[in-house]
Motif scaffolding. Structure first.
Motif, short mmCIF file in Angstrom:
data_model
loop_
_atom_site.label_atom_id
_atom_site.label_comp_id
_atom_site.label_asym_id
_atom_site.label_seq_id
_atom_site.Cartn_x
_atom_site.Cartn_y
_atom_site.Cartn_z
N THR A 135 17.46 1.53 -9.54
CA THR A 135 16.01 1.36 -9.72
C THR A 135 15.58 0.11 -9.00
OG1 THR A 135 16.15 2.40 -11.89
CG2 THR A 135 14.15 1.17 -11.38
N SER A 136 14.57 0.27 -8.12
CA SER A 136 13.99 -0.85 -7.38
C SER A 136 12.54 -1.01 -7.84
CB SER A 136 14.07 -0.62 -5.88
OG SER A 136 13.44 -1.69 -5.18
N THR A 137 12.18 -2.23 -8.22
CA THR A 137 10.83 -2.51 -8.72
C THR A 137 10.20 -3.58 -7.86
OG1 THR A 137 11.55 -1.99 -10.96
CG2 THR A 137 9.48 -3.21 -10.72
N VAL A 138 9.01 -3.25 -7.32
CA VAL A 138 8.23 -4.23 -6.55
C VAL A 138 7.10 -4.69 -7.45
CG1 VAL A 138 6.75 -4.62 -4.56
CG2 VAL A 138 8.86 -3.29 -4.32
N ARG A 139 7.05 -5.97 -7.71
CA ARG A 139 6.04 -6.56 -8.57
C ARG A 139 4.97 -7.20 -7.70
NH1 ARG A 139 5.48 -11.42 -11.86
NH2 ARG A 139 4.56 -10.88 -13.87
N VAL A 140 3.74 -6.69 -7.85
CA VAL A 140 2.61 -7.19 -7.07
C VAL A 140 1.80 -8.11 -7.98
CG1 VAL A 140 0.60 -6.58 -5.67
CG2 VAL A 140 2.60 -5.06 -5.74
N VAL A 141 1.72 -9.38 -7.61
CA VAL A 141 1.03 -10.38 -8.42
C VAL A 141 -0.39 -10.56 -7.90
CG1 VAL A 141 1.11 -12.75 -9.26
CG2 VAL A 141 3.25 -11.51 -8.82
N ASN A 142 -1.36 -10.67 -8.84
CA ASN A 142 -2.79 -10.87 -8.49
C ASN A 142 -3.26 -9.76 -7.54
OD1 ASN A 142 -2.72 -13.21 -10.02
ND2 ASN A 142 -2.18 -14.48 -8.25
N VAL A 143 -3.25 -8.54 -8.06
CA VAL A 143 -3.57 -7.37 -7.24
C VAL A 143 -4.98 -7.51 -6.68
CG1 VAL A 143 -3.83 -4.88 -7.26
CG2 VAL A 143 -1.99 -5.95 -8.56
N SER A 144 -5.08 -7.31 -5.36
CA SER A 144 -6.37 -7.34 -4.67
C SER A 144 -6.68 -5.95 -4.15
CB SER A 144 -6.33 -8.35 -3.51
OG SER A 144 -7.47 -8.23 -2.68
N ALA A 145 -7.92 -5.51 -4.39
CA ALA A 145 -8.31 -4.17 -3.94
C ALA A 145 -8.24 -4.08 -2.43
CB ALA A 145 -9.72 -3.85 -4.44
N ALA A 146 -8.64 -5.12 -1.74
CA ALA A 146 -8.69 -5.07 -0.27
C ALA A 146 -7.30 -5.12 0.34
CB ALA A 146 -9.55 -6.23 0.26
N LEU A 147 -6.38 -5.83 -0.31
CA LEU A 147 -5.06 -6.04 0.29
C LEU A 147 -3.99 -5.10 -0.25
CD1 LEU A 147 -4.97 -9.95 0.24
CD2 LEU A 147 -5.57 -8.47 2.16
N ASP A 148 -4.09 -4.72 -1.51
CA ASP A 148 -2.96 -4.05 -2.16
C ASP A 148 -3.21 -2.59 -2.48
OD1 ASP A 148 -1.54 -6.46 -2.18
OD2 ASP A 148 -2.57 -7.10 -3.99
N TYR A 149 -4.46 -2.09 -2.43
CA TYR A 149 -4.64 -0.66 -2.64
C TYR A 149 -4.16 0.04 -1.38
CZ TYR A 149 -7.30 -1.28 -6.93
OH TYR A 149 -7.67 -1.57 -8.21
N ALA A 150 -2.91 0.50 -1.41
CA ALA A 150 -2.27 1.04 -0.21
C ALA A 150 -1.19 2.02 -0.62
CB ALA A 150 -1.68 -0.12 0.61
N ILE A 151 -0.50 2.56 0.42
CA ILE A 151 0.63 3.46 0.23
C ILE A 151 1.90 2.63 0.35
CG2 ILE A 151 1.84 5.52 1.02
CD1 ILE A 151 -0.89 6.08 -0.16
N PHE A 152 2.68 2.59 -0.74
CA PHE A 152 3.97 1.90 -0.74
C PHE A 152 5.05 2.98 -0.56
CE2 PHE A 152 1.21 -1.06 -2.76
CZ PHE A 152 1.71 -2.32 -2.48
N SER A 153 5.81 2.85 0.53
CA SER A 153 6.86 3.83 0.83
C SER A 153 8.20 3.24 0.44
CB SER A 153 6.85 4.19 2.33
OG SER A 153 5.63 4.79 2.71
N CYS A 154 8.91 3.95 -0.42
CA CYS A 154 10.23 3.54 -0.89
C CYS A 154 11.26 4.45 -0.27
CB CYS A 154 10.31 3.61 -2.41
SG CYS A 154 11.97 3.40 -3.06
N THR A 155 12.27 3.85 0.41
CA THR A 155 13.33 4.62 1.06
C THR A 155 14.65 4.23 0.41
OG1 THR A 155 12.14 4.70 3.14
CG2 THR A 155 14.50 5.17 3.21
#
Length: 1237
Positions: free
Chosen positions: A872-892
């Motif tokens: 299990t890999s967890t990416v923690r996004v701190v202080n979520v910004s709509a302009a910067l972080d609303y995106a597609i995160f691709s996990c391989t």
């Protein structure tokens, strides 16, 4: 205040005051206070009387104003007494103390008509009695008579100073010196008086008294002290010994008394300087010490000095009294010396000795009743101051004096006691006659026969002693002699032998008189050979040699015949002529020759001499000691079997002569032991198996043998390879190898140790190896397998083999894993989780919008956790910004076998996605159980709602699922054998989803009602009723039913119009964000409470009603449901009449500052279960917290089973850490302000 008011005068009244002063007289003292002396605790009164008092009267104590009030606050013991009208202001002081000893003045203040006046000062003298006087003298250590001691008495804290007088036993002591010192307080004085006292013995127990007196006392204060004076005692006195002479054995009771002394004397007894007793009694009343000595008098106490000593703490030396004791005692022993036996006619010399005595004894002799006077006495010094006495006597004895008592008497004149020693006199004389009782001398007797020879004797003192002799030699084994009335007899019992032939037997009678008389006889005896002897000239006998033996038969009577035997064989030897021999018989000689073999070893060659007359013979044997090399027994085992861990015993059956055989054991050419006839191996192991060679040697030669040791043991098993790693779809060979003996067929078994069941595959065995072959391996085959080996010895052995199936990573890709929602206002934190299963190790890489992520950025943190095959890999996004972080995160996720990719979208919180895999779990005649998989919850807590209808219903029925997050639910209250259409969707505070599986409908038909007994069918009942009713009743019922149907239609029409108008009004009222609230409803309700409201005219399923009540927390009598309590009919709206009140767009629209919530154009109308203004009311009220929307702590109901299990890291509302509760309109969550990307 009256005093101060006299001085506060208005300017307008000054002329008037001057006028009054001019007309009134001056105030004056009629009597002033005077000095006063008072005892402590008494009441003092200072007089003050004023003429024409016009000012304020006060008392002053040492410059301190006491106040004008008569009660004088702050001074509870002070008060002003007297008649104020007569100008009496006397100061009264109660319970006078030292603090009252001060100067006092009486003052009258200035008035309008008189000036102030002050009296003369008066002193109050308080007399203080002294405290209890006390002595300053050390009385813990008693005084000693004759010494001088200083005694000081102190009378403390007196005013005036106290006078001290000292007394001893009531007599005043003169010469006391007094001094004065300051006391504990000011004005108080201490008096010290000191006097010197000479201690006398008579002062002990008397009292010293100290009297203290001053004017404050009516009688002196007194303290006393008892004097303790030490002085020596008087000399002691011994009582109880009136005479110095005391008999031994008596117990003397001596008493020692010492009078006087302080402390009383301690006493001790001594004898010849040695302490006997240190115990005494002290009589305080009689003032004496007393000690009693109990002395047991013995001869050793003769001329002893007994002394009593008295002493105390102040004695200069001990005082004593002593007495000397003379002890009268008898001799301890009287002893007779000499021989008390004699032959008649001899002189007897005797002595009598008496040990020490005081005084010496007188000795006399008696024989029977006759006193013997021919004696001589001598004396000597003895023990303990006494004298010894010796007396000698000679006398000729006769036969008549035998048995008389001989007495020695020792008489002590001092004790008047006699001590005697008595013995018996023995006089000896010889026996008179002897004779024999034996067999006749001319009759032959057989050897071995028992015969009895008896000897008799009479007379003599002592009785004669009989002795048997054989050929002049004494027979020592004869039985003891016996007595009879006239003499004695002795029997000789003989078992006849050859030596008894023609032997002479004699019996002698003798006693202490030293004279012997005799009698004799002879016997004739037949006997076999008295001796047999076999001899040879050869010293060593060896296998194969010829042996010659010589047999010599001793004397026999009559002549015997010689024969030879060996085992069961008989031989005839070569015999020589007989010769004369001892005991009157003849001897014989014979020889024999033998060829030796090893079988003859330890065999006996017997030579026998047989007598035909006696029908018996004598024999002897020669034991053959044949020397031969080691030979192994035919019974020697060639193979020995043993179980491992037991003790192996390999026997060695070997014989040889000489028997000192040296055997060497060899195993694998290694020498094990030496000189052992058997081999024992403790805790034998499989390494000990094999051929053991034994070489045995003695002095005659060498021999060898081989023995096989077969060690059987339980199997020990181990995996040939562990773990076994194969790729998915390949063939896996699991091999375990056993070490066992014996190896048997079907020795191996395999077992799957994992959960569930899998196909084990093919099991084979090749010698000591067990093989499990699994073709086309799947992931289900991965895990542990147990190989068990058993050959029937001890317990089976097992080994676990792990099969590891390698496969490429597989990411979990459910709908809940593809989205993550979080507010984009820069204050929240989101966790994007990617979980893969794969072997070998899986590594993760992340991209955001196709660009590889840089985790050096502090806003992004990555953490990987591995649990077995799950990664299990967890990416923690701190202080979520709509302009910067609303995106597609691709996990391989990738490993050596492949890779897998999952796109996860981070979006704003929104309405939930539809559930999936909606299906039927169970069905009965009145219920249906459904379950589904929840979709993405939009980042908020979601709940579910089931919609259903049947073909005859006018519209849909809705049931909120309880608990809200349950994914299994049972709809109850259904009709039997009825087809229903079911759908389910999800809701959160942002809205609701489409129905599951692309708005699919699940059609289910309920079962028949179970038979509870035979009930007539409806058709039969109707026919029976119809046939049983009269015709006029049928017409009446038909008309009545028609009228009711018309009224029912009118009610439905007006009710529909009323509902339509009410719904339009509610929609208009709820379209504005800050719209007004209903007066009846009060403040707008939260999402949960609005979602549980139903229109009063719509049907609510009973089970659904209970569910809503529990979900909303409402009571059953709430006004939300009160309209259903009395309704018995159900109302439905056709599906074509639905006018959904929700907004037509999926996103929010902003217009003129008015925010509208997103609306799904394909959503269904919820008028049956909620008000039309549900979402509009949300904007007018604060957003509730997730915990207030649904109570997730409620336990799931028993019938609501959730067979679906979410992954360990669901992409749901749990990953949104921060959900705040806005308190006003400007604090609405980001997702409700419409700032979507």
């Amino acid at each position: 205040m009256e005093f101060f008011s006299a001085w506060i005068v208005s300017p307008f009244t000054l002329p008037l005051l001057w006028l009054i002063w001019g007309t009134q007289a001056q105030q004056a003292f009629r009597s002033e206070p005077r000095n006063l002396t008072v005892r402590m605790g008494a009441t003092a009164v200072l007089r003050c009387e004023v003429l024409r008092p016009s000012g304020t009267v006060q008392w002053v104590k040492d410059g301190l104003l006491l106040g004008p009030q008569r009660s004088l606050p702050g001074f509870p013991r002070y008060s002003m007494i007297g008649n104020p009208k007569r100008g009496q202001y006397h100061l009264q002081i109660e319970k006078a103390h030292l603090e009252d000893d001060e100067p006092y003045t009486c003052q009258v203040g200035q008035s309008e008509s008189s000036q102030a006046i002050i009296s003369s000062t008066a002193w109050v003298n308080v007399l203080i009695p002294p405290s209890e006087p006390y002595f300053e003298v050390d009385m813990e250590t008693p005084w000693v008579a004759g010494k001088k001691y200083a005694v000081t008495c102190i009378a403390p804290d007196a005013k005036p100073v106290a006078e001290i007088t000292l007394y001893k036993d009531g007599v005043e002591l003169t010469g006391a010196e007094s001094s004065t010192m300051s006391g504990s307080k000011d004005k108080l004085l201490n008096t010290h008086a000191e006097v010197t006292v000479t201690a006398l013995s008579s002062d002990n127990g008397r009292q010293l008294a100290c009297h203290a007196m001053n004017p404050a006392l009516f009688r002196p204060a007194e303290t006393t002290m008892t004097m303790s004076v030490y002085f020596p005692p008087q000399p002691p006195v011994i009582v109880g010994l009136e005479r110095e002479e005391v008999k031994a054995g008596r117990t003397l009771v001596l008493e020692c008394v010492s009078h006087g002394g302080n402390p009383l004397a301690s006493l001790q007894w001594t004898k010849n300087g040695k302490v006997l007793s240190m115990t005494w009694e002290a009589d305080v009343v009689a003032q004496r010490s007393r000690s009693v000595l109990n002395l047991k008098i013995t001869p050793a106490d003769n001329q002893a000095v007994v002394c009593c000593e008295s002493v105390n703490l102040v004695s200069l030396s001990p005082l004593s009294a002593s007495r000397k004791i003379t002890v009268l005692f008898e001799p301890a022993e009287v002893t007779l010396l000499g021989s008390f036996t004699a032959v008649e006619g001899q002189d007897l010399s005797l002595s009598c000795y008496a040990t020490s005595s005081n005084p010496p004894v007188q000795i006399r002799w008696w024989l029977g009743y006759k006193e013997l006077n021919s004696t001589v006495a001598t004396m000597g010094e003895g023990d303990n101051g006494g004298m010894t006495t010796m007396s000698n006597m000679t006398h000729m004895v006769s036969r008549n004096e035998d048995g008389l008592k001989l007495t020695c008497e020792a008489f002590n004149k001092g004790t008047h006691f006699s001590k005697t020693q008595i013995t018996t006199l023995d006089v000896y004389y010889p026996p008179q006659k002897v004779w024999l009782d034996t067999p006749p001398q001319d009759v032959p007797l057989r050897s071995g026969t028992t015969v009895r020879l008896i000897c008799f004797s009479t007379g003599g003192n002592p009785t004669g002693t009989l002795t048997w002799f054989k050929n002049r030699k004494a027979v020592t084994d004869a039985p003891k002699q016996t007595s009879f009335d006239r003499g004695v007899a002795r029997e000789l019992v003989l078992v006849l032998t050859a030596s008894d032939n023609m032997a002479t037997y004699r019996c002698d009678a003798a006693n202490k008189a030293k004279k012997t008389i005799s009698a004799h006889t002879k016997l004739m005896v037949h006997f076999t050979a008295v001796s047999m002897n076999i001899s040879t000239k050869q010293e060593k006998l060896r296998r194969g040699q010829m042996l010659t033996l010589e047999c010599q038969a001793g004397s026999s009577n009559p002549k015997a015949n010689i024969s030879w035997s060996l085992g069961g064989l008989r031989f005839q030897g070569v015999e020589q002529p007989p010769r004369s021999a001892q005991f009157g018989g003849v001897s014989l000689h014979s020889s024999l020759s033998l060829n030796l073999s090893s079988q003859y070893h330890n065999q006996r060659v017997i030579c026998q001499a047989y007598s035909p007359v006696l029908a018996e013979g004598a024999n002897t044997f020669f034991k053959l000691n044949v020397l031969y090399p080691p030979e192994f027994s035919p019974e020697q085992p060639a193979q020995v079997q043993v179980v491992e861990d037991d003790m192996a015993a390999i026997p060695l059956l070997v014989s040889a002569n000489p028997e000192e055989v040296s055997c060497i054991w060899l195993h694998h050419r290694e020498k094990l032991v030496k000189d052992e006839n058997s081999l024992e191996i403790k805790n034998v192991t499989r390494k000990d198996a094999g051929v053991y060679k034994v070489n045995c040697t003695n002095d005659e030669g060498v021999n060898q043998i081989s023995i096989m040791l077969d060690v059987q043991h339980a199997p020990s098993v181990e995996a040939e390879k562990d773990p076994v790693v194969v790729n998915l779809g390949e063939t896996a060979d699991l091999i375990c190898v056993a070490d066992a003996n014996p190896i048997i067929s079907d020795m191996f078994t395999w077992k799957w140790l994992g959960e569930g069941e899998v196909e084990l595959g093919q099991e084979t065995q090749e010698d000591e190896s067990g093989l499990l072959t699994i073709h086309n391996v799947t992931r289900a085959h991965a895990g542990f397998y147990q190989c068990t080996a058993s050959n029937g010895i001890a317990s089976p052995a097992t080994v676990n083999v792990q099969l590891v199936v390698q496969f490429e990573p597989a990411l979990q890709k459910g709908s809940q894993w593809r989205k993550v929602a979080s507010r984009g206002d820069g204050t929240s934190t989101a966790e994007v989780v990617c979980r893969a299963e794969g072997i070998p190790r899986v590594d993760f890489s992340w991209e955001r919008n196709g660009v590889r992520m840089d985790f050096a950025n502090p806003r992004y943190e990555e953490r990987t956790v591995r649990e077995g095959s799950f990664h299990t890999s967890t990416v923690r996004v701190v202080n979520v910004s709509a302009a910067l972080d609303y995106a597609i995160f691709s996990c391989t996720a990738r490993n050596s076998l492949g890779e897998d990719t999952l796109d996860i979208q981070l979006v704003s919180t929104n309405r939930p996605d539809p559930p999936s895999l909606f299906r039927q779990v169970g069905v009965s005649h009145d219920s249906v159980t459904l379950d589904w998989i929840p979709g993405f919850n939009g980042g908020l807590w979601q709940r579910f709602r089931v919609r259903y209808r049947w073909d005859k219903s006018a519209g849909f029925l809705y049931m909120d699922v309880f608990p809200p997050r349950a994914t299994t639910f049972t709809v109850t209250g259904l009709q039997p054998v009825t087809t229903y259409n079911f759908s389910v969707n999800a809701l959160n505070v942002m809205g609701e989803s489409d129905y599951a599986d692309n708005n699919a409908v699940l059609t289910i038909t309920t079962k028949e009602r179970p038979d509870l007994g035979e009930v007539p069918t409806d058709d039969d009942s109707v026919s029976q009723s119809a046939s049983g009713l009269p015709a006029y009743l049928i017409v009446v019922f038909t008309v009545t039913f028609g009228v009711l149907l018309v009224f029912n239609s009118l009610g439905c029409f007006f009710g529909l119009r009323w509902k339509t108008r009410r719904g339009q009004t509610g929609e208009r009222a709820g379209s504005v964000l800050d719209g007004t609230k209903s007066e009846k409803g009060g403040s707008s309700q939260s999402t949960v409470s609005n979602s549980n409201k139903y229109e009063s005219r719509d049907k609510i399923n009973a089970t659904a009603q209970r569910t809503l009540l529990i979900d909303s927390g409402s009571e059953t009598d709430s006004n939300v449901y009160e309209s259903y309590a009395a309704e018995s009919s159900h109302h439905y709206y056709p599906t074509g009449d639905y006018n959904p009140p929700l907004s037509p767009l999926p996103e929010e629209t902003r217009r003129l500052g008015v925010t509208h919530l997103p609306v799904d154009s394909h959503s269904h109308l919820y008028e049956d279960v909620r008000d039309g203004g549900l979402y509009q009311d949300i904007l007018a009220s604060p957003l509730p917290s997730s915990s207030s929307l649904f109570d997730h702590r409620l336990h799931r109901l028993p019938h609501q089973k959730n067979e679906w299990r979410l992954p360990a890291y669901p992409q749901a509302a749990e990953r949104v850490r921060d959900v705040r509760q806005p308190r006003r309109e400007s604090d609405l969550p980001f997702e409700l302000r419409g700032e979507l990307v």
